[in-house]
Scaffold this motif. Sequence first.
Motif, short mmCIF file in Angstrom:
data_model
loop_
_atom_site.label_atom_id
_atom_site.label_comp_id
_atom_site.label_asym_id
_atom_site.label_seq_id
_atom_site.Cartn_x
_atom_site.Cartn_y
_atom_site.Cartn_z
N PRO A 137 0.83 -1.21 0.00
CA PRO A 137 0.00 0.00 0.00
C PRO A 137 0.87 1.26 0.00
N GLY A 138 0.84 1.98 -1.13
CA GLY A 138 1.59 3.23 -1.22
C GLY A 138 2.95 3.09 -1.85
N ALA A 139 3.26 1.98 -2.46
CA ALA A 139 4.56 1.85 -3.12
C ALA A 139 4.41 1.03 -4.40
N ASP A 140 4.96 1.59 -5.48
CA ASP A 140 4.90 0.90 -6.78
C ASP A 140 6.27 0.96 -7.44
N LEU A 141 6.52 -0.05 -8.24
CA LEU A 141 7.69 -0.05 -9.13
C LEU A 141 7.17 -0.12 -10.55
N PRO B 238 -2.78 -10.68 4.13
CA PRO B 238 -1.79 -11.73 3.89
C PRO B 238 -0.65 -11.61 4.89
N PRO B 239 0.05 -12.68 5.14
CA PRO B 239 1.16 -12.61 6.11
C PRO B 239 2.26 -11.67 5.61
N GLN B 240 2.94 -11.03 6.57
CA GLN B 240 4.03 -10.12 6.22
C GLN B 240 5.15 -10.93 5.55
N SER B 241 5.74 -10.33 4.52
CA SER B 241 6.78 -11.10 3.84
C SER B 241 7.85 -10.16 3.28
N GLY B 242 8.96 -10.75 2.85
CA GLY B 242 10.05 -9.97 2.25
C GLY B 242 9.89 -9.85 0.75
N ARG B 243 8.74 -10.20 0.25
CA ARG B 243 8.51 -10.19 -1.20
C ARG B 243 8.73 -8.81 -1.81
N PRO B 244 8.19 -7.71 -1.21
CA PRO B 244 8.42 -6.39 -1.82
C PRO B 244 9.90 -6.06 -1.95
N LEU B 245 10.69 -6.39 -0.92
CA LEU B 245 12.13 -6.11 -0.97
C LEU B 245 12.78 -6.94 -2.08
N ALA B 246 12.37 -8.19 -2.16
CA ALA B 246 12.94 -9.06 -3.20
C ALA B 246 12.58 -8.55 -4.59
N GLN B 247 11.35 -8.07 -4.76
CA GLN B 247 10.94 -7.54 -6.06
C GLN B 247 11.76 -6.29 -6.42
N ALA B 248 11.92 -5.40 -5.42
CA ALA B 248 12.69 -4.18 -5.67
C ALA B 248 14.13 -4.52 -6.02
N LEU B 249 14.66 -5.50 -5.31
CA LEU B 249 16.04 -5.93 -5.57
C LEU B 249 16.17 -6.49 -6.99
N SER B 279 17.61 2.75 -8.25
CA SER B 279 17.45 1.40 -7.71
C SER B 279 17.49 1.43 -6.19
N ALA B 280 18.35 2.29 -5.65
CA ALA B 280 18.40 2.42 -4.18
C ALA B 280 17.06 2.91 -3.65
N GLY B 281 16.48 3.88 -4.36
CA GLY B 281 15.15 4.37 -3.95
C GLY B 281 14.12 3.25 -4.00
N ALA B 282 14.21 2.43 -5.07
CA ALA B 282 13.27 1.31 -5.19
C ALA B 282 13.48 0.31 -4.06
N LEU B 283 14.77 0.08 -3.70
CA LEU B 283 15.07 -0.85 -2.60
C LEU B 283 14.50 -0.35 -1.27
N ILE B 284 14.65 0.95 -1.06
CA ILE B 284 14.10 1.53 0.18
C ILE B 284 12.59 1.33 0.22
N SER B 285 11.96 1.59 -0.95
CA SER B 285 10.51 1.39 -1.02
C SER B 285 10.15 -0.06 -0.69
N GLY B 286 10.89 -0.99 -1.30
CA GLY B 286 10.62 -2.40 -1.05
C GLY B 286 10.86 -2.78 0.40
N PHE B 287 11.92 -2.23 0.97
CA PHE B 287 12.22 -2.53 2.37
C PHE B 287 11.10 -2.04 3.29
N LEU B 288 10.66 -0.81 3.03
CA LEU B 288 9.58 -0.24 3.86
C LEU B 288 8.30 -1.07 3.73
N MET B 289 8.03 -1.49 2.50
CA MET B 289 6.80 -2.28 2.30
C MET B 289 6.90 -3.66 2.95
N SER B 290 8.14 -4.18 3.02
CA SER B 290 8.31 -5.47 3.70
C SER B 290 8.07 -5.34 5.19
#
Lengths: 212, 345
Positions: A137-141, B238-249, B279-290
């Motif tokens: 929620p609130g983040a897209d790539l 859904p259960p919390q997961s590291g998927r957003p970080l993995a996708q950003a990576l 990419s770093a910005g994307a990683l931060i986004s993914g990390f926060l979402m994870s």
Amino acid sequence: MSRPVRSAAILLVALAGSAAAQQRFTVGVQGVYADYRETSASLKFTGGGVGASFGFALHKFGADVSFASIKLTPVDSTATSGQDFTAKVFDANVRWRVLGQVSGEIGVTSRKMDPEFAAQGFGAVRLGGRGVVNLGPGADLTVRAHYLAGAKFSGGGTASFPIDLGLAFSLGRADGRLRVTGDYEFQSINRKTSVKAPVQQALMRVGASLGF
Amino acid sequence: MSRIRWLVVLGAVAASALGAQNVQNATLRQALAAYDNLDIPRAISLARQALSQRLGGDEQARAWELLGFAYSSSDSLLKAVDAFKQAILIDPDRQLDPAKISPKITSSFLLALAQVLVVRQLQVDSAGFVAGVGQGGVPIRFTVTSPARVRTRAVSGATSVVIDSSIATGQVNLRWPARLANGDPMPSGNYLIIVDAAAGQNTFSASQPVRITQGQVDTLPWLDKMPGYDYLPETEYPPQSGRPLAQALMYGGAAIGGTVVLRNNDLGSGGTGPALAVSAGALISGFLMSLKKPSAQPARANILYNRLLRDQLARRNADIARENQTRRQQVRLTVVPLPKTGGTR
């Protein structure tokens, strides 16, 4: 007012009302950093500027327009042919969501230099696609790739397979009203005149967008 | 003590069980006292004397009953039966307690019962039911002492509804649906349930007043949920997961890798700074979402379940609406027996 006209008006108002409920506009401003190179390693320019973007989405349809003005200076100040110039970059795309979050996209890109012959001006039609990955929620790539068809250069020449790649992220409110945005675009153009005269540009935009 | 004497004692006990305290007529009181004192001839004489005087119905029945007792005690069975017949005709509901009365007297009484035509122990039970639905009805019971044409009616003013008409003897049980001839429920009011028995020249009538009250039938309440079933949440986290970080990576790496692969070597190395930064910005986004709690996702199975439940509920409420519509057109009848004010002949 005749009956068909009145019916058409009612239908239009109904459609407009329905569409208004689902359409989305975004306006963004960015700081821009560019790395521009052409012909040889000695002609390398970097610089920054400002940019603006406007986006629109309705159902499966989407469109965006962006503009950036970047002041580029030669990295190697000793290069005889290098001089400062301003690049005005314009992009416009329309897209249609074809499968899930994957869209087919067509657009135009244009880069004009001031002074005109300080570097290669460029224009092409973009043909490609993009995919949106929702991180939460609130983040897209967003990832995208285009073939730059019909490339035109201010100095003439042709390009065999010019392409660009892109990666963008946005982070902010889940409703999209305020987002921090970052966008990376890389163009690789194998330009040829009588000799090889490649052009390469890496562009980064970091800014914020408002959605409504 | 002789057998006759025992019989007289038992009869005296029965007579005292009847009681002389409420008797108004002095001669009858004396007759009862004489019977208590086992002075049977005097009891018979006084009872006959009392009957020639002006007596109320109850006292007349007592006088005849006393005569029945006395004649039975003096072995004058025919006279005893005749006396009991008179007592029964005056008070058909009169009963003897077999536990207290001698079998000889009881048999005389039963013999008398068989020789008269009366309707005894007419009882109408209280009842509440929806008119014309199911087995609802007013229970009516009575006993006819000998075979007769028995006609049972409900009468109120000019309204007379035949409840039953049949040849009957002994215990009769009826269930009256309390409807008019045209099928409509009986209007509210006081009615007399009359049982007429006729056999040749002999006729007898017994009656019981009742009150009939019309009322509305209770309607069913609407359901806001199916009993025993609860709606399920239509969204789930859904259960919390590291998927957003993995996708950003993955996508950040792809952007950097694509840049490295596509860049022109003639133009020198480097130039990956912008790719690294975004990419770093994307990683931060993914990390926060994870780290962030995932957004609620629609739970398809629960949505379908709830839809089924809502359909069922709507169907049930439609059935209830139909049932209530029917019930609003129905009438609930309440029948209550009223105290008797005479009514036998």
